[in-house]
Design an enzyme around this catalytic site. Structure first.
Site, short mmCIF file in Angstrom:
data_model
loop_
_atom_site.label_atom_id
_atom_site.label_comp_id
_atom_site.label_asym_id
_atom_site.label_seq_id
_atom_site.Cartn_x
_atom_site.Cartn_y
_atom_site.Cartn_z
CB SER A 122 2.52 5.99 28.43
OG SER A 122 3.51 6.06 29.41
CG HIS A 143 2.08 5.43 24.42
ND1 HIS A 143 1.72 4.24 24.99
CD2 HIS A 143 3.34 5.69 24.85
CE1 HIS A 143 2.70 3.81 25.75
NE2 HIS A 143 3.69 4.66 25.68
CG ASN A 194 2.91 1.45 29.30
OD1 ASN A 194 3.44 0.44 28.83
ND2 ASN A 194 3.39 2.65 29.08
#
Ligand code: CAA
Length: 288
Positions: A122, A143, A194
């Protein structure tokens, strides 16, 4: 490029890699899970068997489905064996650029010319890896989220070198293994989920380091006021404090931005080997 993916290879049999391999095998693909460590492969097999037993006990999967999936899933140490006939490679090794570059160059040498080579990273965008291969158009990020057996979303990220065809094939593979893809048209470190999660974790650590509330209380605020399934500290223990440390270190080295440095509490836990669930201790203690 082949139209459909029949065989995939996952490299790195840690928590992410092993579960990516399992969901792919459950979806009917022939899968090679490769790792240089026999011990890590053995641990992966044990852990996956444990998860599958629970799903059988809950009636979510039949023994037949699980046995068939395991018969499609091959645990190997040889990289050559793992990639020689594969259609799609997903790398899930340690978050270190040099290690990934070396691996990508070896995979490029050993895999068929049609094979797509993706990284599960990531933070390390595929343009940091594509130039060591002779097929940059077939390199991208794919991912997954932890735990892969449960989390539905997968981010497919196109670099400037990635062809439209590669991005489309990656999106189709994600659907084939019964996950939900989103396609990012440009590389950005951290991607979508994220980047949002990072802001929440940063704030949680700020509140803890400034003695505003305890680990348990901050987690309770997120679970009981925001309805998150688990709080940020329980999540750090799940995804690995070592992973968080490495990611922040990379971001700091890339940007020189002091605010990206691993925070004191993360450095302290990392230095003490308290990585979370995988070591039995992180922000919480675990007895397995
Ligand atoms: N591995 C695999 N499966 C797991 C698991 C694990 N470590 N922990 C729990 N599960 C499974 C259980 O077997 C169960 O499966 P079934 O529904 O099929 O029976 C299911 O998850 C629910 O488990 P529980 O009822 O025991 O526990 P729960 O309701 O607390 O759920 C959880 C556990 C799914 C982990 C939930 O807490 C959750 O969704 N947490 C948030 C996870 C999250 O935010 N992930 C993203 C992290 S960021 C990331 O991954 C970034 C990256 O780059 C790696």
């Amino acid at each position: 490029m082949k139209n459909s993916i029949n065989q995939i290879t996952v490299i790195g049999s840690g928590v992410m890699g092993s579960q990516i391999a399992m969901v792919s095998a459950l979806a009917g693909l022939k899968v090679y899970l490769q790792d240089i460590s026999e011990e890590s492969l053995k641990k992966a097999e044990e852990s996956l068997s444990g998860h599958m037993k629970k799903r059988i006990a809950k009636g979510k999967l039949s023994s037949k489905e699980v046995n068939e999936a395991f018969s499609r899933l091959h645990f190997v140490t040889s990289l050559e064996e793992a990639v020689k006939e594969t259609d799609f490679v997903i790398e899930a090794i340690v978050e270190k650029v040099d290690a990934k570059r070396q691996l990508f160059s070896e995979v490029d040498r050993l895999a068929p010319s049609h094979t797509i080579i993706a990284t599960n990273s990531s933070t390390i965008v595929s343009s940091k890896l594509a130039d060591v291969t002779n097929r940059p158009d077939k390199v991208c990020n794919v991912h997954f989220f932890n735990p892969v057996l449960v989390m539905e979303l997968v981010e497919v990220v196109k670099g400037p070198h990635t062809s439209e065809e590669t991005a489309n094939t990656a999106v189709e593979l994600v659907k084939q293994i019964k996950k939900t893809p989103i396609l990012l048209n440009k590389e950005i470190s951290g991607f979508v989920a994220n980047r949002i999660l990072g802001k929440i974790i940063d704030e949680a650590i700020y509140l803890l380091e400034n003695d505003i509330a305890t680990v348990e209380e901050i987690d309770l605020a997120c679970t009981k006021a925001l309805n998150h399934p688990i709080g940020p500290f329980a999540l750090l223990d799940l995804t690995g404090i070592d992973v968080n440390f490495n990611i922040r270190q990379i971001l700091y080295e890339e940007t020189g931005d002091e605010s990206q440095k691993p925070q004191n509490i993360i450095v302290e836990k990392y230095t003490n080997g308290e990585y979370g669930r995988k070591t039995g201790k992180g922000f919480y203690s675990y007895n397995f």
